[in-house]
Design an enzyme around this catalytic site. Structure first.
Site, PDB file in Angstrom:
ATOM      1  N   LYS A   1     -23.598 -35.970  13.277  1.00 37.14           N
ATOM      2  CA  LYS A   1     -23.290 -34.449  13.393  1.00 37.14           C
ATOM      3  C   LYS A   1     -24.113 -33.739  12.334  1.00 37.14           C
ATOM      4  CE  LYS A   1     -19.623 -32.262  11.229  1.00 37.14           C
ATOM      5  NZ  LYS A   1     -20.478 -31.110  10.430  1.00 37.14           N
TER       6      LYS A   1
ATOM      7  N   ASP B   1     -21.897 -37.326   8.951  1.00 36.28           N
ATOM      8  CA  ASP B   1     -22.672 -35.735   8.806  1.00 36.28           C
ATOM      9  C   ASP B   1     -24.092 -36.189   8.461  1.00 36.28           C
ATOM     10  OD1 ASP B   1     -21.278 -33.470   9.692  1.00 36.28           O
ATOM     11  OD2 ASP B   1     -20.088 -33.480   7.521  1.00 36.28           O
TER      12      ASP B   1
ATOM     13  N   GLU C   1     -16.185 -24.023  13.151  1.00 38.69           N
ATOM     14  CA  GLU C   1     -15.433 -23.697  12.204  1.00 38.69           C
ATOM     15  C   GLU C   1     -15.222 -22.378  11.688  1.00 38.69           C
ATOM     16  OE1 GLU C   1     -15.482 -25.463   7.517  1.00 38.69           O
ATOM     17  OE2 GLU C   1     -16.872 -26.275   8.828  1.00 38.69           O
TER      18      GLU C   1
ATOM     19  N   ASP D   1     -19.923 -34.655   5.164  1.00 45.07           N
ATOM     20  CA  ASP D   1     -20.308 -34.358   3.810  1.00 45.07           C
ATOM     21  C   ASP D   1     -19.813 -33.587   2.842  1.00 45.07           C
ATOM     22  OD1 ASP D   1     -20.679 -31.736   4.789  1.00 45.07           O
ATOM     23  OD2 ASP D   1     -22.890 -31.432   4.904  1.00 45.07           O
ATOM     24  N   SER D   2     -18.526 -33.243   3.202  1.00 37.00           N
ATOM     25  CA  SER D   2     -17.183 -32.842   2.470  1.00 37.00           C
ATOM     26  C   SER D   2     -17.016 -33.559   1.363  1.00 37.00           C
ATOM     27  CB  SER D   2     -16.116 -32.577   3.338  1.00 37.00           C
ATOM     28  OG  SER D   2     -15.910 -33.452   3.972  1.00 37.00           O
TER      29      SER D   2
END
Length: 289
Positions: free
Chosen positions: A136, A106, A205, A67-68
């Site tokens: 994810k 995502d 992360e 989703d970045s």
């Protein structure tokens, strides 16, 4: 022989041709870690388009449609505004452009937090409409019930703990996590909860290295580090960060190229040739077969 569709750029930029199905599977990724050891670390990069997937596929075990893309592709301030339809469109493109790596997509903010039932409905859409291998989602112990619910219903789940970008408004920024004893203990407990719930791997992360190592050692499934530790069972980076497409990137990112400069210089050469009318004509560039 099973086949998938891969874009064949030798003939057309959008001409699907059959290619042997040799995809890695989620169980194969899960089996990389045996008795707490991953002899062959897991390679993962983000991908958002079919062409990008083609270029990365042969080198990666996993391709993450992150989703970045909200920031990288759409110029949004965070991943929070990303929609399920956006993830489906890009996820399908990445699946079409690859045949080796397992593709994980995502689940965007708001598509799974309400209940396991909501998560299943949206995760099922992702699998059916993209052909991806799994999804994810972010969150630790709070999401364990959802991870178990999805896993028991045939949807492989990758967890994500530590610095969780979708929770940036609660976290107050993108600072490293795990600096206090309480936060460090929670990160390890989150990893264990996801592992026990059936997650096939867990992204760790932005976590201080000793805690990333502790979390990795505490779980049976592979960990995927991003700003954690080289001792994680695998690593993931945003491809555009790794390629040097942006001037500002997280401190933990190693730039392997400076593609922003390459693109800018190529565009400058093109612009100059157009403006001084030295741009090659058809007879110089087109060679009929």
């Amino acid at each position: 022989m099973s086949t998938t569709f891969q874009l064949d750029t030798a003939t057309s930029r959008a001409n699907p041709t059959p290619a042997p199905m040799k995809r890695l599977t989620v169980p194969a990724i899960r089996r990389r870690k045996k008795d707490g050891v991953t002899a062959e670390p897991i390679v993962m990069l983000t991908a958002y388009t079919a062409r990008q997937a083609q270029l990365l596929d042969a080198h990666c075990d996993l391709l993450l449609v992150g989703d970045s893309l909200g920031q990288v592709i759409y110029g949004l301030p965070s991943s929070v505004p990303v929609t399920l339809d956006m993830m489906i469109a890009h996820g399908a493109a990445v699946v079409r452009g690859s045949y080796h790596a397992a593709v994980i997509v995502d689940m965007p903010f708001g598509s799974y937090e309400q209940s396991p039932q909501q998560a299943f409905e949206n995760a099922a859409r992702l699998l059916k409409e993209t052909g991806c291998a799994g999804v994810k989602l972010e969150g630790g112990e709070a999401m364990a019930e959802t991870v178990r619910f999805l896993n028991e219903r045939g949807i492989p789940v990758m967890g994500h703990i530590g610095l969780t970008p979708q929770a940036v408004n609660v976290l107050g920024g993108y600072n490293a996590r795990g600096r206090s004893e309480a936060e460090a203990a929670k990160i390890v407990a989150d990893a264990q909860a996801l592992d026990e719930a059936g997650a096939f791997s867990v992204v760790i992360e932005g976590v201080v290295e000793p805690i990333a190592i502790a979390a990795t050692q505490a779980i049976a499934c592979p960990s995927i580090g991003i700003g954690g530790s080289a001792q994680c069972d695998g690593q993931v980076l945003v491809t555009e960060d790794m390629l040097g497409m942006f001037e500002r990137v997280p401190r933990f990112v190693k730039r392997y190229a400076d593609m922003a400069s390459v693109i800018s210089e190529a565009a400058a050469q093109y612009a100059q040739q157009v403006r001084d009318r030295s741009f090659p004509g058809v007879e110089q560039t087109y060679q009929p077969k």
